[in-house]
Design a protein around this motif. Structure first.
Motif, PDB file in Angstrom:
ATOM      1  N   THR A  16       0.807  -1.223   0.000  1.00 39.83           N
ATOM      2  CA  THR A  16       0.000   0.000   0.000  1.00 39.83           C
ATOM      3  C   THR A  16       0.835   1.265   0.000  1.00 39.83           C
ATOM      4  OG1 THR A  16      -0.134  -0.046   2.412  1.00 39.83           O
ATOM      5  CG2 THR A  16      -1.895  -1.142   1.200  1.00 39.83           C
ATOM      6  N   ALA A  17       2.137   1.164   0.374  1.00 43.56           N
ATOM      7  CA  ALA A  17       2.978   2.354   0.430  1.00 43.56           C
ATOM      8  C   ALA A  17       3.165   2.924  -0.964  1.00 43.56           C
ATOM      9  CB  ALA A  17       4.348   1.999   1.017  1.00 43.56           C
ATOM     10  N   PRO A  18       3.185   4.264  -1.082  1.00 44.02           N
ATOM     11  CA  PRO A  18       3.362   4.872  -2.392  1.00 44.02           C
ATOM     12  C   PRO A  18       4.722   4.533  -2.981  1.00 44.02           C
ATOM     13  CG  PRO A  18       3.574   6.513  -0.639  1.00 44.02           C
ATOM     14  CD  PRO A  18       3.069   5.251  -0.006  1.00 44.02           C
ATOM     15  N   ALA A  19       4.765   4.352  -4.267  1.00 46.49           N
ATOM     16  CA  ALA A  19       6.035   4.056  -4.948  1.00 46.49           C
ATOM     17  C   ALA A  19       6.906   5.300  -4.961  1.00 46.49           C
ATOM     18  CB  ALA A  19       5.741   3.615  -6.382  1.00 46.49           C
ATOM     19  N   PRO A  20       8.221   5.133  -4.988  1.00 47.58           N
ATOM     20  CA  PRO A  20       9.109   6.295  -5.075  1.00 47.58           C
ATOM     21  C   PRO A  20       8.765   7.152  -6.285  1.00 47.58           C
ATOM     22  CG  PRO A  20      10.356   4.284  -4.649  1.00 47.58           C
ATOM     23  CD  PRO A  20       8.950   3.858  -4.950  1.00 47.58           C
ATOM     24  N   SER A  21       8.889   8.445  -6.115  1.00 45.30           N
ATOM     25  CA  SER A  21       8.546   9.371  -7.182  1.00 45.30           C
ATOM     26  C   SER A  21       9.458   9.173  -8.382  1.00 45.30           C
ATOM     27  CB  SER A  21       8.664  10.811  -6.688  1.00 45.30           C
ATOM     28  OG  SER A  21       8.486  11.715  -7.753  1.00 45.30           O
ATOM     29  N   THR A  22       8.856   9.151  -9.545  1.00 52.06           N
ATOM     30  CA  THR A  22       9.627   9.052 -10.784  1.00 52.06           C
ATOM     31  C   THR A  22       9.568  10.364 -11.567  1.00 52.06           C
ATOM     32  OG1 THR A  22       7.700   8.133 -11.935  1.00 52.06           O
ATOM     33  CG2 THR A  22       9.286   6.565 -10.986  1.00 52.06           C
ATOM     34  N   SER A  23       9.011  11.428 -10.943  1.00 50.36           N
ATOM     35  CA  SER A  23       8.952  12.718 -11.624  1.00 50.36           C
ATOM     36  C   SER A  23      10.354  13.299 -11.755  1.00 50.36           C
ATOM     37  CB  SER A  23       8.051  13.688 -10.851  1.00 50.36           C
ATOM     38  OG  SER A  23       8.553  13.901  -9.550  1.00 50.36           O
ATOM     39  N   ARG A  24      10.539  14.111 -12.762  1.00 56.11           N
ATOM     40  CA  ARG A  24      11.864  14.643 -13.072  1.00 56.11           C
ATOM     41  C   ARG A  24      11.983  16.091 -12.598  1.00 56.11           C
ATOM     42  NH1 ARG A  24      13.035  13.948 -19.305  1.00 56.11           N
ATOM     43  NH2 ARG A  24      11.405  15.555 -19.353  1.00 56.11           N
ATOM     44  N   THR A  25      13.202  16.479 -12.255  1.00 53.60           N
ATOM     45  CA  THR A  25      13.545  17.885 -12.050  1.00 53.60           C
ATOM     46  C   THR A  25      14.521  18.275 -13.146  1.00 53.60           C
ATOM     47  OG1 THR A  25      13.260  17.742  -9.654  1.00 53.60           O
ATOM     48  CG2 THR A  25      14.557  19.578 -10.491  1.00 53.60           C
ATOM     49  N   LEU A  26      14.188  19.353 -13.855  1.00 53.55           N
ATOM     50  CA  LEU A  26      15.010  19.833 -14.955  1.00 53.55           C
ATOM     51  C   LEU A  26      15.733  21.102 -14.512  1.00 53.55           C
ATOM     52  CD1 LEU A  26      12.419  19.481 -17.878  1.00 53.55           C
ATOM     53  CD2 LEU A  26      13.968  17.742 -16.959  1.00 53.55           C
ATOM     54  N   ALA A  43      35.749  22.689 -19.395  1.00 55.74           N
ATOM     55  CA  ALA A  43      34.764  23.126 -20.389  1.00 55.74           C
ATOM     56  C   ALA A  43      33.537  23.692 -19.677  1.00 55.74           C
ATOM     57  CB  ALA A  43      34.365  21.956 -21.280  1.00 55.74           C
ATOM     58  N   GLU A  44      32.915  24.694 -20.303  1.00 58.08           N
ATOM     59  CA  GLU A  44      31.730  25.334 -19.720  1.00 58.08           C
ATOM     60  C   GLU A  44      30.645  25.505 -20.784  1.00 58.08           C
ATOM     61  OE1 GLU A  44      32.793  28.379 -16.376  1.00 58.08           O
ATOM     62  OE2 GLU A  44      34.236  28.669 -18.001  1.00 58.08           O
ATOM     63  N   PRO A  45      30.095  24.399 -21.267  1.00 55.70           N
ATOM     64  CA  PRO A  45      29.068  24.512 -22.310  1.00 55.70           C
ATOM     65  C   PRO A  45      27.832  25.261 -21.802  1.00 55.70           C
ATOM     66  CG  PRO A  45      29.134  22.294 -21.399  1.00 55.70           C
ATOM     67  CD  PRO A  45      30.327  23.010 -20.850  1.00 55.70           C
ATOM     68  N   THR A  46      27.175  25.903 -22.735  1.00 58.01           N
ATOM     69  CA  THR A  46      25.949  26.636 -22.412  1.00 58.01           C
ATOM     70  C   THR A  46      24.733  25.827 -22.846  1.00 58.01           C
ATOM     71  OG1 THR A  46      25.984  27.775 -24.549  1.00 58.01           O
ATOM     72  CG2 THR A  46      27.112  28.848 -22.700  1.00 58.01           C
ATOM     73  N   GLY A  47      23.563  26.253 -22.313  1.00 60.15           N
ATOM     74  CA  GLY A  47      22.307  25.689 -22.779  1.00 60.15           C
ATOM     75  C   GLY A  47      22.134  24.213 -22.503  1.00 60.15           C
ATOM     76  N   GLN A  48      22.588  23.753 -21.352  1.00 59.89           N
ATOM     77  CA  GLN A  48      22.453  22.346 -20.985  1.00 59.89           C
ATOM     78  C   GLN A  48      21.399  22.192 -19.888  1.00 59.89           C
ATOM     79  OE1 GLN A  48      24.508  19.820 -22.609  1.00 59.89           O
ATOM     80  NE2 GLN A  48      24.649  21.666 -23.883  1.00 59.89           N
ATOM     81  N   THR A  49      20.756  21.045 -19.885  1.00 58.96           N
ATOM     82  CA  THR A  49      19.778  20.717 -18.847  1.00 58.96           C
ATOM     83  C   THR A  49      20.235  19.467 -18.110  1.00 58.96           C
ATOM     84  OG1 THR A  49      17.843  21.720 -19.895  1.00 58.96           O
ATOM     85  CG2 THR A  49      17.429  19.882 -18.405  1.00 58.96           C
ATOM     86  N   ILE A  50      20.288  19.573 -16.786  1.00 55.81           N
ATOM     87  CA  ILE A  50      20.585  18.414 -15.938  1.00 55.81           C
ATOM     88  C   ILE A  50      19.248  17.812 -15.522  1.00 55.81           C
ATOM     89  CG2 ILE A  50      21.695  17.603 -13.828  1.00 55.81           C
ATOM     90  CD1 ILE A  50      23.360  20.221 -13.914  1.00 55.81           C
ATOM     91  N   ILE A  51      19.052  16.547 -15.841  1.00 58.09           N
ATOM     92  CA  ILE A  51      17.812  15.862 -15.483  1.00 58.09           C
ATOM     93  C   ILE A  51      18.058  15.051 -14.212  1.00 58.09           C
ATOM     94  CG2 ILE A  51      16.044  14.212 -16.210  1.00 58.09           C
ATOM     95  CD1 ILE A  51      16.745  14.905 -19.107  1.00 58.09           C
ATOM     96  N   VAL A  52      17.252  15.328 -13.196  1.00 61.99           N
ATOM     97  CA  VAL A  52      17.370  14.673 -11.895  1.00 61.99           C
ATOM     98  C   VAL A  52      16.112  13.868 -11.627  1.00 61.99           C
ATOM     99  CG1 VAL A  52      17.575  15.041  -9.399  1.00 61.99           C
ATOM    100  CG2 VAL A  52      18.882  16.472 -11.004  1.00 61.99           C
ATOM    101  N   THR A  53      16.296  12.616 -11.250  1.00 58.57           N
ATOM    102  CA  THR A  53      15.176  11.766 -10.843  1.00 58.57           C
ATOM    103  C   THR A  53      15.521  11.177  -9.485  1.00 58.57           C
ATOM    104  OG1 THR A  53      14.769  11.190 -13.157  1.00 58.57           O
ATOM    105  CG2 THR A  53      13.671   9.850 -11.484  1.00 58.57           C
ATOM    106  N   GLY A  54      14.686  11.451  -8.496  1.00 56.54           N
ATOM    107  CA  GLY A  54      15.004  11.008  -7.144  1.00 56.54           C
ATOM    108  C   GLY A  54      16.247  11.717  -6.645  1.00 56.54           C
ATOM    109  N   ASP A  55      17.226  10.944  -6.156  1.00 58.93           N
ATOM    110  CA  ASP A  55      18.439  11.562  -5.618  1.00 58.93           C
ATOM    111  C   ASP A  55      19.598  11.536  -6.599  1.00 58.93           C
ATOM    112  OD1 ASP A  55      19.051   8.882  -5.611  1.00 58.93           O
ATOM    113  OD2 ASP A  55      19.826   8.830  -3.566  1.00 58.93           O
TER     114      ASP A  55
END
Length: 438
Positions: free
Chosen positions: A27-37, A50-62
Motif C-alpha cells: 500500500t505504500a506509495p512508490a518512489p517518485s519518478t517525476s523529473r527535475t530539470l 569546459a563550460e558549455p551553455t544551454g544544458q539541462t541536468i535531469i534529476v530523478t530522485g536523488d
C-alpha cells in the motif's frame, strides 16, 4: 510443554509481522519518478574546464539521470523546472577535513565544559551552515562520543539538513599527545577517548571505532597546535603502531587520515600507508618524495592560518604554537604542491567559523599558484577520490548523486565567487535557492 507453546507464540508473532510489512509494502506509495530539470547557463565540467551553455541536468530522485541540450529537452507533465540560466552550475564541493560537532572557541574552560549533548546540537547547526555554503559532502575527522556518527545517521535519515558525511569518531592518539585531554591535572585521571598506546591497544581502538560506526580512522602522528604540552614537530605514534593501525583499518575497509605537522611524523605515517596527511606544516623533500611514490594525499588546511592571524584570540598556551606553525606552513605547502603531491581540499573548519570553507580554494590559487580549475578539482574529483566516492560525487554525471551548486559568475576567472553560492541541491533536494533575489 510450556516451551513448545512459547515457540508457537513467537512463530505467530513473526507471521503477523511479516503480514503487516507485506501489507505496508503493497500500500505504500512508490518512489517518485517525476523529473527535475535544471536549466543551466554555463555547466562547469570540473575534469576538463569546459563550460558549455544551454544544458539541462535531469534529476530523478536523488540521482542525475541525464545531461541534455536544453533546446531538445522540453518540460513534460509532472516535471519540475528550475531556472539557473543566469548562473554557472557545478558539482557540490567536498571538504575532507571538518569538525562539524566542534565550535570556534578554544577557551580551555569552554573545552572542558563540553558535553555530548552540546556537541550534538553544535553539529546540527554547523551541518546546515556547511551545506548552505555549497559543501554537499564532508569527512568529519575527530569527534567525541561518536556524536559525528549520530549526526551522519540523522542527516542520512532525512531528519536534519546537512552534507553527506564520512566520520571517524574519536581520533586515536598517544597518552599526553594531541588527541589526549591534557587540560586537567593528574588527580582527575582523564584521558582522551581515542588514547591508545602500543600495538594491541591501537588495534583494539581501531576495531572499537569501527564497531560504533566510524567510516575512517583519524590518528595523531605528531603533536598539534590547539593542545596543551605537546610539540607539533615531534612525532607521536611510532612507525610500528601506525603500521598496525593502517593494517587493521585497511583490512576492515577504512582509510586512515593522519594529523601530522612535523617532518618525521609525516614520513612515519606515509611509510605506514596512511591515505592522507592532514596539515603537513613542516613537510620536507624526503616526505614529498615518499608521498608521491605512495600516492598519499596532502590536505593543507591553509586558510585557517590567514583567519587566525586576523581574527583569532587564542589562549597563550596555543598562541605561540600557532605563530610558529604559521611562519613555515605556507612556504612548505607551496613547495609540496609545486613538487606534484596530490592535494585534496580540507579546511579544519571549527578552528575558524563553519561556512567559510570555500576560502581554502582562494588560498590555493592566489597564494599557492594553482590554476582555478586545479584548485576546484581539489574539492571535487580529488576529494571524491580520497573518500573512495568517485562513483557517487565529485562531478556532474549520470548515475551520481544530484549534488549541484550554482554561482553568479565564472569560478575559473575568479574563485572567490565560490565563497557565496546562490543555489544548493543535495541528493535532488533544494536546500538553498537565492536565484530569485533581485
Amino acid at each position: 510443554m510450556r516451551s513448545v507453546w512459547h515457540v508457537k507464540f513467537y512463530l505467530l508473532l513473526i507471521v503477523l509481522q511479516i503480514s503487516i510489512f507485506t501489507a505496508f509494502a503493497q500500500t505504500a506509495p512508490a518512489p517518485s519518478t517525476s523529473r527535475t530539470l535544471l536549466r543551466t547557463g554555463h555547466l562547469l565540467d570540473v575534469k576538463t574546464g569546459a563550460e558549455p551553455t544551454g544544458q539541462t541536468i535531469i534529476v530523478t530522485g536523488d540521482r542525475i539521470t541525464a545531461i541534455t541540450p536544453t533546446a531538445s529537452t522540453p518540460k513534460q507533465t509532472g516535471d519540475t523546472e528550475i531556472d539557473l540560466t543566469r548562473y554557472t552550475v557545478m558539482p557540490g564541493l567536498i571538504d575532507v577535513h571538518t569538525h562539524l560537532t566542534m565550535a570556534n572557541n578554544f577557551d580551555p574552560y569552554f573545552e572542558l565544559s563540553m558535553t555530548p549533548a552540546k556537541e550534538a546540537i553544535i553539529g546540527v547547526e554547523n551541518a546546515k551552515v556547511t551545506l548552505e555554503a555549497g559543501f554537499t559532502t564532508v569527512r568529519n575527522v575527530g569527534a567525541n562520543d561518536f556524536t559525528d556518527v549520530a549526526l551522519r545517521d540523522e542527516i542520512n535519515a532525512g531528519h536534519i539538513p546537512g552534507p553527506h558525511m564520512q566520520v571517524s569518531g574519536p581520533a586515536l592518539g598517544i597518552t599526553g599527545g594531541h588527541m589526549d585531554e591534557n587540560l586537567l591535572p593528574y588527580e582527575y585521571h582523564v584521558h582522551g577517548q581515542g588514547v591508545a598506546d602500543g600495538i594491541p591497544a591501537v588495534q583494539h581502538q581501531v576495531r572499537e571505532n569501527i564497531k560504533y560506526g566510524a567510516d575512517l580512522i583519524k590518528i595523531g602522528a605528531t603533536g598539534g597546535v590547539l593542545s596543551k604540552g605537546d610539540d607539533p614537530q615531534a612525532s607521536q605514534y611510532t612507525l610500528e603502531e601506525m603500521q598496525a593501525i593502517v593494517a587493521d583499518a585497511h583490512r576492515l575497509g577504512r582509510k586512515v587520515a593522519a594529523h601530522a605537522h612535523g617532518a618525521q611524523g609525516i614520513l612515519f605515517a606515509t611509510e605506514a600507508g596512511v591515505d592522507s596527511i592532514e596539515h603537513g606544516s613542516y613537510i620536507n623533500d624526503e616526505d614529498i618524495a615518499l608521498m608521491k611514490k605512495k600516492g598519499t594525499y596532502l590536505v593543507p588546511t591553509a586558510y585557517l592560518i590567514d583567519w587566525a592571524q586576523q581574527y583569532a584570540n587564542l589562549p597563550p598556551l596555543y598562541a605561540q604554537k600557532m605563530k610558529d606553525v604559521s611562519a613555515v606552513e605556507k612556504a612548505n605547502i607551496h613547495h609540496a604542491i609545486q613538487s606534484g603531491v596530490k592535494i585534496a581540499l580540507g579546511t579544519d573548519a571549527a578552528v575558524y567559523p563553519h561556512g567559510l570553507n570555500a576560502h581554502e580554494v582562494d588560498v590555493y590559487v592566489n597564494q599557492f599558484g594553482m590554476s582555478p580549475l586545479a584548485a576546484i578539482q581539489t574539492g571535487t574529483i580529488n576529494a571524491a577520490d580520497l573518500m573512495s566516492w568517485t562513483d557517487r560525487t565529485g562531478t556532474i554525471e549520470p548515475g551520481k548523486w544530484a549534488d549541484i551548486i550554482a554561482i553568479d559568475g565564472d569560478p575559473l576567472k575568479d574563485v572567490k565567487i565560490l565563497q557565496h553560492v546562490n543555489f544548493v541541491m543535495k541528493s535532488g533536494i533544494v536546500y538553498k535557492d537565492e536565484t530569485h533575489k533581485q
